[in-house]
Design an enzyme around this catalytic site. Structure first.
Site, PDB file in Angstrom:
ATOM      1  N   SER A  98       0.859  -1.184   0.000  1.00 36.96           N
ATOM      2  CA  SER A  98       0.000   0.000   0.000  1.00 36.96           C
ATOM      3  C   SER A  98       0.893   1.231   0.000  1.00 36.96           C
ATOM      4  O   SER A  98       2.111   1.144   0.150  1.00 36.96           O
ATOM      5  CB  SER A  98      -0.922   0.016   1.223  1.00 36.96           C
ATOM      6  OG  SER A  98      -0.152   0.169   2.401  1.00 36.96           O
ATOM      7  N   THR A  99       0.283   2.387  -0.131  1.00 37.91           N
ATOM      8  CA  THR A  99       1.067   3.637  -0.183  1.00 37.91           C
ATOM      9  C   THR A  99       1.874   3.828   1.086  1.00 37.91           C
ATOM     10  O   THR A  99       3.047   4.213   1.064  1.00 37.91           O
ATOM     11  CB  THR A  99       0.128   4.835  -0.382  1.00 37.91           C
ATOM     12  OG1 THR A  99      -0.648   4.603  -1.563  1.00 37.91           O
ATOM     13  CG2 THR A  99       0.920   6.118  -0.553  1.00 37.91           C
TER      14      THR A  99
END
Length: 472
Positions: free
Chosen positions: A16-17
């Site tokens: 994920s970011t």
């Protein structure tokens, strides 16, 4: 895992970011770890599939995972290898679905960190336990984020930037260039009497751009004019029943007097629009949920290019098809007017209602629409005024008093029109009236339903069960 020289493995990586910056969870770190694992056990790497910057909450939009599943169905590899099972999914339901697809195609699933293999009963049980833990972690993260955002909002913070402000360390700071543009927009609306479309065209002709660098549209101007952020208030849960405003930590760009004037002008424009379209408005009936006694709200569904209208309870998810509901309402009213003893009192009720039979109906409908808009406007002003230390309180108080006076005058005018309409109709007219009404009700004409809605005391519904109580 035992040594298998001929195994082909598909390596799946997801970050994920937020995880991309964490040590050990970056995409390159995962790839390196999985390659070392394959080298140690003599496994051939078939391909590497990487979904970057995507959440593990859902399977949607994960293109590389879709590509992996297509290769799995074609049985191009023997196993799927991940760094942790949470890389594949943080939802236990989705995880078990993927494992089921793998097993149907004789593909094993293995985790490098947790050290298990789904080809054994113990490995499958371990997978389910770890999947539950991963889902619990995701739910905990979501809850913590929500709590953090609520606390941030309670303290007057606002994370997103709007035209006129820049977001610096999660605080709104005035951008003087953009603030001048915002003041220009309010001046054009309040002083030059330009509508939203005209303002957008004017700004575009001068080369001005929105915060995102695009040309202005009518909706952009409307958003700016109605946004209380410019008088120091932050809106949260916008366009929902839970919408609320909190005094922000940022300075105002527009004084409250000019903002109130803009809202007043906007309300007047809305009233004129409603007056033009009052004859074509659809009938709206208050329907109560039979299960929890809450009012049901309109929502739409789409199927094969067609739109269907429903009423849904926000508390218990009860719903009813509006078309079916209106048919039941129509049949109930027809049954009432078929009763000769009920025709005269029913006719009197209809004459006294806002949709009078011979005259004044259109005008009264427009007045009711104006009253409704004024009441909404008053509620909006009160929600902004109460509890906030607004410097220019006189403008708010004067505007609220003005709205209340307008409502009182309109109510009086409505009463006079109702009396005039009732005096102009005699009970001798009702037989002829009801003769044509039944055919119009059977045809589900909106105007006929609007005229007779005053005969209904209440409507309750639960799925296919509909209860209608009439006044007579």
């Amino acid at each position: 895992m035992e040594m298998h020289k001929n195994l082909k493995a598909a390596l799946y990586i997801r970050v994920s970011t937020e995880e991309q910056a964490q040590d050990g969870q970056s995409a390159s770190a995962q790839v390196e770890t999985l390659k070392q694992y394959c080298c140690a056990y003599g496994i051939e790497v078939f391909d590497i599939y990487m979904d970057l910057g995507l959440s593990g909450k859902k399977l949607k939009d994960r293109k590389e995972l879709e590509r992996l599943m297509e290769a799995c169905i074609r049985r191009q590899f023997d196993m799927v290898l991940v760094w942790k099972i949470s890389r594949l999914s943080r939802s236990l339901k989705d995880l078990l679905y993927l494992i089921d697809v793998f097993e149907r195609n004789n593909v094993h699933f293995a985790s490098c960190s947790e050290m298990f293999d789904t080809s054994t009963p113990v490995g499958r049980m371990t997978l389910q336990l770890l999947g539950s833990i991963a889902e619990f972690e995701r739910n905990t993260i979501v809850e913590n984020v929500k709590l953090g955002l609520k606390e941030f909002a309670r303290k007057g913070g606002k994370a997103s930037a709007v035209l006129g402000y820049d977001n610096v360390d999660k605080k709104l700071v005035i951008n003087e260039t953009e603030a001048g543009l915002v003041r220009l927009i309010f001046n054009l609306y309040t002083e030059n009497a330009m509508n939203f479309t005209a303002i957008a065209r004017y700004l575009n002709s001068l080369g001005y751009k929105t915060k995102r660098g695009s040309e202005f549209r009518c909706s952009n101007i409307s958003y700016i004019i109605h946004n209380p952020v410019y008088i120091g208030l932050n809106r949260h849960s916008m366009n929902t029943e839970r919408e609320y405003s909190i005094r922000g930590m940022h300075p105002s760009i527009i004084d409250s007097g000019q903002w109130c004037k803009a809202q007043s002008l906007s309300s007047e424009n809305e009233k004129r629009t409603v007056s033009k379209n009052s004859n074509t408005e659809s009938l709206t009936l208050p329907v109560i949920c039979m299960r929890c006694n809450s009012q049901m709200r309109v929502f739409y569904t789409y199927s094969k290019g067609k739109r269907y209208k429903y009423l849904r309870c926000c508390s218990c998810s009860n719903y009813v098809n509006v078309e079916r509901l209106m048919k039941v309402v129509s049949r109930a009213i027809i049954a009432l007017v078929d009763d000769k003893s009920a025709q005269e009192p029913a006719y009197r009720l209809i004459c006294q209602d806002t949709m009078s039979i011979k005259s004044g109906g259109t005008e009264i409908t427009a007045i009711e629409a104006e009253i409704n808009l004024l009441q909404k406007s008053k509620a909006r002003y009160l929600s902004l005024f109460e509890g906030y230390k607004i410097s220019d309180t006189k403008a708010f108080i004067d505007r609220i008093a003005e709205i209340e006076l307008q409502i009182k005058k309109l109510e009086q005018k409505k009463l006079e029109l109702n009396r005039a309409a009732f005096a102009s109709n005699t009970t001798a007219d009702y037989k002829e009236y009801f003769c044509g009404l039944k055919d119009r009700l059977s045809a589900m004409e909106p105007e006929a339903l609007s005229q007779t809605v005053c005969l209904i005391r209440s409507i309750e519904a639960f799925r296919d069960e509909i209860k209608i109580v009439l006044y007579l």
